[in-house]
Design an enzyme around this catalytic site. Sequence first.
Site, PDB file in Angstrom:
ATOM      1  N   SER A 253       0.829  -1.203   0.000  1.00  0.00           N
ATOM      2  CA  SER A 253       0.000   0.000   0.000  1.00  0.00           C
ATOM      3  C   SER A 253       0.864   1.253   0.000  1.00  0.00           C
ATOM      4  CB  SER A 253      -0.918   0.012   1.228  1.00  0.00           C
ATOM      5  OG  SER A 253      -1.576   1.265   1.288  1.00  0.00           O
TER       6      SER A 253
ATOM      7  N   MET B 230      -8.987   8.352  -0.312  1.00  0.00           N
ATOM      8  CA  MET B 230      -9.876   8.754   0.796  1.00  0.00           C
ATOM      9  C   MET B 230     -10.414  10.158   0.552  1.00  0.00           C
ATOM     10  SD  MET B 230      -7.721   7.348   4.036  1.00  0.00           S
ATOM     11  CE  MET B 230      -6.827   5.775   3.955  1.00  0.00           C
TER      12      MET B 230
ATOM     13  N   HIS C  50      -8.369   1.352  -4.294  1.00  0.00           N
ATOM     14  CA  HIS C  50      -9.357   1.162  -3.227  1.00  0.00           C
ATOM     15  C   HIS C  50     -10.013   2.503  -2.935  1.00  0.00           C
ATOM     16  CE1 HIS C  50      -9.865   0.124   1.360  1.00  0.00           C
ATOM     17  NE2 HIS C  50     -11.022   0.289   0.753  1.00  0.00           N
TER      18      HIS C  50
ATOM     19  N   MET D 209     -12.233   4.759  -1.024  1.00  0.00           N
ATOM     20  CA  MET D 209     -12.963   4.962   0.233  1.00  0.00           C
ATOM     21  C   MET D 209     -13.691   6.294   0.100  1.00  0.00           C
ATOM     22  SD  MET D 209      -9.973   3.528   2.702  1.00  0.00           S
ATOM     23  CE  MET D 209      -8.785   3.556   1.355  1.00  0.00           C
TER      24      MET D 209
ATOM     25  N   MET E 214     -12.004  -5.744   4.827  1.00  0.00           N
ATOM     26  CA  MET E 214     -11.158  -4.870   5.643  1.00  0.00           C
ATOM     27  C   MET E 214     -10.875  -5.542   6.981  1.00  0.00           C
ATOM     28  SD  MET E 214     -10.468  -2.280   3.762  1.00  0.00           S
ATOM     29  CE  MET E 214      -9.474  -1.502   5.049  1.00  0.00           C
TER      30      MET E 214
ATOM     31  N   GLY F 143      -9.177   4.138   6.939  1.00  0.00           N
ATOM     32  CA  GLY F 143      -8.888   5.544   7.193  1.00  0.00           C
ATOM     33  C   GLY F 143      -7.418   5.796   7.478  1.00  0.00           C
TER      34      GLY F 143
ATOM     35  N   GLY G  22      -3.327   3.866   8.072  1.00  0.00           N
ATOM     36  CA  GLY G  22      -2.427   2.720   8.116  1.00  0.00           C
ATOM     37  C   GLY G  22      -1.964   2.481   9.553  1.00  0.00           C
ATOM     38  N   GLY G  23      -1.279   1.371   9.736  1.00  0.00           N
ATOM     39  CA  GLY G  23      -0.618   1.107  11.007  1.00  0.00           C
ATOM     40  C   GLY G  23      -1.513   0.661  12.144  1.00  0.00           C
TER      41      GLY G  23
ATOM     42  N   GLY H  40      -3.267  -4.133   8.814  1.00  0.00           N
ATOM     43  CA  GLY H  40      -2.538  -4.900   9.822  1.00  0.00           C
ATOM     44  C   GLY H  40      -1.957  -6.206   9.320  1.00  0.00           C
TER      45      GLY H  40
ATOM     46  N   GLY I 168       0.892  -2.308   4.055  1.00  0.00           N
ATOM     47  CA  GLY I 168       1.461  -0.967   4.030  1.00  0.00           C
ATOM     48  C   GLY I 168       2.669  -0.880   4.932  1.00  0.00           C
TER      49      GLY I 168
HETATM   50  C1  DX5 Z   1      -6.586   1.603   5.526  1.00  0.00           C
HETATM   51  C2  DX5 Z   1      -6.127   1.322   4.113  1.00  0.00           C
HETATM   52  C3  DX5 Z   1      -5.031   0.335   4.051  1.00  0.00           C
HETATM   53  C4  DX5 Z   1      -3.761   0.735   4.735  1.00  0.00           C
HETATM   54  C5  DX5 Z   1      -3.170  -0.511   5.332  1.00  0.00           C
HETATM   55  O1  DX5 Z   1      -7.613   2.523   5.461  1.00  0.00           O
HETATM   56  O2  DX5 Z   1      -7.209   0.842   3.338  1.00  0.00           O
HETATM   57  O3  DX5 Z   1      -4.766  -0.045   2.714  1.00  0.00           O
HETATM   58  O4  DX5 Z   1      -2.816   1.311   3.878  1.00  0.00           O
HETATM   59  O5  DX5 Z   1      -2.074  -0.140   6.085  1.00  0.00           O
HETATM   60  P1  DX5 Z   1      -1.353  -1.161   7.057  1.00  0.00           P
HETATM   61  O6  DX5 Z   1      -0.831  -2.294   6.232  1.00  0.00           O
HETATM   62  O7  DX5 Z   1      -0.274  -0.310   7.654  1.00  0.00           O
HETATM   63  O8  DX5 Z   1      -2.364  -1.612   8.070  1.00  0.00           O
HETATM   64 ZN    ZN Z   2      -6.776  -0.071   1.266  1.00  0.00          ZN
END
Ligand code: DX5
Ligand code: ZN
Length: 219
Positions: free
Chosen positions: A10, A39, A69, A71, A140, A145, A147-148, A180, A200
């Site tokens: 990501s 987003m 993706h 959102m 999901m 919204g 990462g991390g 995650g 990501g």
């Molecule tokens: C969250 C995104 C994910 C995000 C995942 O809203 O849709 O694609 O980048 O990030 P990690 O891998 O850090 O959870």
């Molecule tokens: Zn995503």
Amino acid sequence: MPHPPLLAPSLLAGDHARLGDSAQAVAASGAPWLHCDIMDGHFVPNLTFGPETLAALRRSGSRLFFDTHLMLAEPFRYLEPFAQAGANLISIHIEPAYDHAATLARIRGLGCQCGIVLNPGTPASAVAHLVDQVDLVLVMTVQPGFGGQPFRRDMLPKLREIDGWRRARQLGFRLEVDGGIDLATGRECREAGADTFVAGTSFYRAPDKAAFAAAMARL
Ligand code: DX5
Ligand code: ZN
């Protein structure tokens, strides 16, 4: 035929001041897909980038498969710009109220593959009527919204349920997880039926990205 495991790093977790280099790092690792998180500050409480960013990545020479993706509260407004910018697959969320089937058909009509996405709070049954019309179902494994965030293990039964429909109905869609994901949580998702893994934080933090991508491709 089950799909072989596929890694989609990501871009959200890459360096946003150097997105071209961040995409190049994905190509250099051997991962075939680039997951692009779009987003709108409405459907999710965050903002990222738009079609111009994808177009610029294409102009800079990226040949990765752009797994886009959306959102967005009104994704149907932005399909043409993303298709023209070089999106290969466009995924839309089931939660906002709009004509999902028509939107998926429109994505196809634009020459892209299409996917449907479920938030953690959305039951598998919400997409049962659409799974024969999509190339990908994205479950999901965090609230979208940011990462991390920590992996939601309680999403594993949802993966098993959707994978069960896929087997029973002999459908060919990919089953993707996002949020995650690392080698350990990816393995759990693989065992529950997932074949496509968005990563990501774990990808961009990996000291040896090629080794990480190779390990994810063997899940
Ligand atoms: C969250 C995104 C994910 C995000 C995942 O809203 O849709 O694609 O980048 O990030 P990690 O891998 O850090 O959870
Ligand atoms: Zn995503």
